[in-house]
Design an enzyme around this catalytic site. Structure first.
Site, PDB file in Angstrom:
ATOM      1  CB  ALA A   1      -4.605  -4.331  -0.384  1.00 18.95           C
ATOM      2  CB  ILE A   2       0.520  -5.016  -1.291  1.00 19.19           C
ATOM      3  CG1 ILE A   2      -0.092  -6.526  -0.834  1.00 19.19           C
ATOM      4  CG2 ILE A   2       0.256  -4.029  -0.107  1.00 19.19           C
ATOM      5  CD1 ILE A   2       0.921  -7.222   0.226  1.00 19.19           C
TER       6      ILE A   2
ATOM      7  CG  ASP B   1      -7.889  -3.009   4.488  1.00 16.09           C
ATOM      8  OD1 ASP B   1      -7.783  -2.590   3.436  1.00 16.09           O
ATOM      9  OD2 ASP B   1      -7.078  -2.728   5.491  1.00 16.09           O
ATOM     10  CB  VAL B   2      -4.673  -5.691   6.620  1.00 12.92           C
ATOM     11  CG1 VAL B   2      -3.662  -6.387   5.292  1.00 12.92           C
ATOM     12  CG2 VAL B   2      -4.390  -4.116   6.432  1.00 12.92           C
TER      13      VAL B   2
ATOM     14  CB  ALA C   1      -2.886  -3.773  -5.823  1.00 11.12           C
ATOM     15  CG  ASN C   2       1.049   0.896  -8.662  1.00 12.73           C
ATOM     16  OD1 ASN C   2       0.334   0.865 -10.196  1.00 12.73           O
ATOM     17  ND2 ASN C   2       0.558   1.771  -8.122  1.00 12.73           N
TER      18      ASN C   2
ATOM     19  CB  THR D   1      -6.922   4.913  -8.567  1.00 10.10           C
ATOM     20  OG1 THR D   1      -6.264   5.213  -9.435  1.00 10.10           O
ATOM     21  CG2 THR D   1      -6.506   3.114  -9.522  1.00 10.10           C
TER      22      THR D   1
ATOM     23  N   GLY E   1      -9.791   1.227  -3.591  1.00  9.93           N
ATOM     24  CA  GLY E   1     -10.263  -0.322  -2.737  1.00  9.93           C
ATOM     25  C   GLY E   1     -11.749   0.014  -2.775  1.00  9.93           C
TER      26      GLY E   1
ATOM     27  CE  LYS F   1       5.604   4.921  -7.776  1.00 12.51           C
ATOM     28  NZ  LYS F   1       3.728   4.613  -8.200  1.00 12.51           N
TER      29      LYS F   1
END
Length: 345
Positions: free
Chosen positions: A231-232, A196-197, A253-254, A144, A178, A81
């Site tokens: 998302a996050i 979503d934001v 999301a990770n 994904t 998503g 990463k």
């Protein structure tokens, strides 16, 4: 000096490259977690960090997740990463070109792609200086989405559900991943709620697929069968899990879990959780198969459903969290390869 090494040790990091290009203002960290199975794969994340320690923590955790992701997906690849510390003094184009030059110097030991905060334009600057940068962001995001959907299939199968149209699913985040999940499950006839934001974007997607847009701060608490965090990271806190109405969690999301104890909490509540490093493996499957292994990614994408079901079933049988089971499977493959290499030597 020892403070840096102590910080690395605390995060489980053992192979770190700290990049400081004074001409462009690039300040970045590349983490190569494990290359037992093959070259390291992992995206480039760009964001401001309040401290070096926070940046190191992020890159170490993300690279470790990539190691597990590659191993459990059956790939001949390891985990890596990059985090770019975004700051006002950085000349963005030159900084990403400098990063590309550093990646090229690694000679293929590390293959990179995009991640949060890194634009397609940023990646094109990286790719100017290295042949080890994947620019197919939309394809990777869609892949994904496929792996998440296959994880959802496994969750449903464990409950004896074969008709996906009967499912109610809440998707958090409508970026590439998503949106892909929401559209795919809507195509199967599932009832979809999205958030979503960017509420306008969520509302547009909901209208396109015949779903429902819900407030971003309540999407995980919806009365649905499955929630899909796309998302996050860190969204599954003890408080959130205590209030979940869904019987399964599977998202792209990770690092979805706020801390390790949440995996046990999910298991205690009998909520089927497909570990994020398995559910979100589609992008690295596509990238590694295309750029490193030179094979068809479809069998590896399809295998996500089989592996997810194995993880869910073993979790129930052995009384361990799905995260523990998935890590055992991934680590067993890495240890086996390491042992084989030792014997061969």
């Amino acid at each position: 000096m020892n403070d840096v090494f102590d910080a690395m040790a605390a995060q489980g990091a053992h192979r770190i490259l700290m990049l400081n290009d004074t001409r462009s203002g690039l300040k970045a960290i590349i983490a190569l977690d494990d290359v037992t199975l093959g070259p390291a794969c992992g995206g480039i994340r760009s964001q401001p960090y309040e401290s070096f320690e926070l940046a190191l923590t992020d890159v170490a955790k993300l690279s470790q997740a990539m190691t597990l992701k590659c191993a459990i997906a059956g790939l001949d690849a390891g985990g890596g990463k990059t985090v770019v510390i975004d700051h006002p003094g950085m000349n963005r184009a030159d900084a990403f070109r400098a990063l590309g030059a550093y990646v090229q110097e690694l000679g293929g030991l590390y293959h990179c792609a995009g991640d949060l905060g890194t634009s397609f334009e940023d990646l094109t600057h990286v790719a100017e200086k290295t042949s080890f940068c994947d620019l197919s962001g939309e394809d990777l995001g869609a892949a994904t989405g496929v792996s998440v959907v296959n994880g959802i299939r496994a969750c449903a199968a464990l409950r004896g559900i074969t008709d996906l149209a009967s499912l109610k699913i809440a998707v958090q985040g409508v970026g590439l991943i998503g949106e892909s999940v929401a559209r795919a499950m809507a195509a199967h006839g599932a009832h979809i709620r999205v958030a979503d934001v960017d509420a306008v974007r969520a509302a547009k997607l909901a209208a396109d697929i015949g779903g429902e847009a819900v407030p971003a701060d309540s999407v995980l608490m919806q009365d649905v069968d499955i929630v899909s965090p796309c998302a996050i990271g860190g969204v599954l806190t003890p408080e959130v899990v205590a209030g979940l109405k869904a019987w399964a969690v599977c998202g792209g999301a990770n690092n979805q879990l706020d801390d390790a104890s949440v995996a046990d909490q999910l298991a205690a509540r009998d909520i089927g959780y497909v570990p994020d490093f398995l559910a979100s493996s589609g992008a690295v499957i596509l990238g590694a198969c295309r750029n490193i292994m030179k094979v068809d990614p479809q069998p590896f994408l399809a295998a996500v459903e089989v592996t997810a079901r194995q993880v869910l079933e073993q979790s129930q049988d052995k009384g361990l969290s799905t995260v523990e089971i998935a890590k055992l499977i991934a680590r067993s493959r890495i240890d086996g390869a390491r042992m084989q290499r030792t014997k061969g030597g």
